[in-house]
Design a protein around this motif. Structure first.
Motif, mmCIF file in Angstrom:
data_model
loop_
_atom_site.group_PDB
_atom_site.id
_atom_site.type_symbol
_atom_site.label_atom_id
_atom_site.label_comp_id
_atom_site.label_asym_id
_atom_site.label_seq_id
_atom_site.Cartn_x
_atom_site.Cartn_y
_atom_site.Cartn_z
ATOM 1 N N VAL A 210 0.841 -1.207 0.000
ATOM 2 C CA VAL A 210 0.000 0.000 0.000
ATOM 3 C C VAL A 210 0.873 1.252 0.000
ATOM 4 N N VAL A 211 1.852 1.280 0.905
ATOM 5 C CA VAL A 211 2.786 2.406 1.003
ATOM 6 C C VAL A 211 4.168 1.873 0.645
ATOM 7 N N LYS A 212 4.520 1.970 -0.581
ATOM 8 C CA LYS A 212 5.705 1.313 -1.116
ATOM 9 C C LYS A 212 6.976 2.055 -0.722
ATOM 10 N N PRO A 213 8.010 1.324 -0.302
ATOM 11 C CA PRO A 213 9.268 1.960 0.081
ATOM 12 C C PRO A 213 9.838 2.875 -0.999
ATOM 13 N N GLU A 214 9.603 2.538 -2.268
ATOM 14 C CA GLU A 214 10.131 3.373 -3.349
ATOM 15 C C GLU A 214 9.455 4.749 -3.425
ATOM 16 N N HIS A 215 8.374 4.929 -2.687
ATOM 17 C CA HIS A 215 7.766 6.261 -2.608
ATOM 18 C C HIS A 215 8.641 7.228 -1.818
ATOM 19 N N LEU A 216 9.501 6.696 -0.957
ATOM 20 C CA LEU A 216 10.347 7.536 -0.118
ATOM 21 C C LEU A 216 11.496 8.128 -0.916
ATOM 22 N N SER A 217 11.964 9.304 -0.484
ATOM 23 C CA SER A 217 13.142 9.881 -1.128
ATOM 24 C C SER A 217 14.387 9.057 -0.839
ATOM 25 N N ASP A 218 14.377 8.328 0.292
ATOM 26 C CA ASP A 218 15.446 7.395 0.608
ATOM 27 C C ASP A 218 14.806 6.050 0.936
#
Length: 246
Positions: A87-95
């Motif tokens: 749902v909240v994918k790690p690749e959404h993060l800037s890091d």
């Protein structure tokens, strides 16, 4: 001349008095509304919903978190009920490295206030007022947390597996999605957090803290019937050792 001056001055004096009375009455009404709001907030914070709830000794451990003003709910990133990485994918993060954290903190609030006030020094009265009375859009705020440590602002709570299933469904329901069913990420404050477009309307009655309380109330956890402030939520979990358990 004195009579003429009296004729000229009197209307302005009358208008001034009328304006003064209007201002005084407006202040009295405003103070009365604030007092009413605070009184209702106190009552709602102290009167319990789900008063008969007993915390299970085994189940899913979540946390109720506060930064002193905002509250949120901390859940495991992955367990046998839910894998939040879909749902909240790690690749959404800037890091994306922070995506390996084992817990997630969910909060909810008004979109403009969230985005325009990264710190409390950035708060503007106009933005705060608009968020309380004229809000149209909201966001979910997600923080990645590794190994949360119980403390005054991070209170552990054990809920049943069935309750956690409902909590997951409720939080998922606040995500707005595109036509393909994907969540809609928005830039966060730093490398370990992210905003997501959300459903729901923020206002003076439905605050970020009442959102936290509402999620807990809806799954049967004992908490106040209305929790507009951080303290309204946190004091219910202030003494974990004193809570009734099965």
């Amino acid at each position: 001349m004195s009579m003429l001056n009296a004729v000229r001055i009197t209307p302005y004096s009358t208008i001034g008095k009328a304006v003064g009375r209007f201002i005084v009455r407006a202040l009295i009404i405003a103070l009365a509304l604030i007092a009413l709001y605070l009184g209702l907030a106190l009552a709602g914070s102290l009167l319990p919903a789900n008063n008969g709830w007993i915390e299970p000794r085994q189940g899913v451990q979540i946390f109720v978190y506060s930064n002193g003003t905002h509250t949120g709910i901390v859940v495991p990133t992955v367990n046998d009920v839910q894998d939040w990485r879909a749902v909240v994918k790690p690749e959404h993060l800037s890091d994306p490295r922070y995506g390996k954290s084992d817990h997630l903190l969910f909060g909810w609030g008004e979109r403009n206030f969230y985005l325009m006030t990264p710190t409390w020094s950035d708060v503007r009265i106009s933005v705060a007022a608009k968020s309380l009375f004229f809000s149209r859009r909201t966001l979910l705020h997600l923080d990645y947390i590794h190994s949360p440590v119980p403390g005054p602002n991070m209170r552990p709570v054990t809920i049943s597996k069935a309750q956690y299933v409902r909590l997951v469904q409720q939080i998922e329901g606040f995500f707005r999605r595109d036509e393909k069913g994907n969540t809609l990420p928005v830039k966060g404050y730093g490398p370990a957090d992210k905003f997501y477009e959300s459903n729901g309307h923020y206002n003076v009655m439905q605050t970020c803290n009442n959102w936290t309380g509402a999620q807990l109330r809806s799954i049967g956890v004992r908490v106040g019937i209305w929790t507009p402030f951080s303290q309204s939520v946190m004091w219910w979990f202030a003494n974990p050792s004193g809570r009734v358990r099965q």
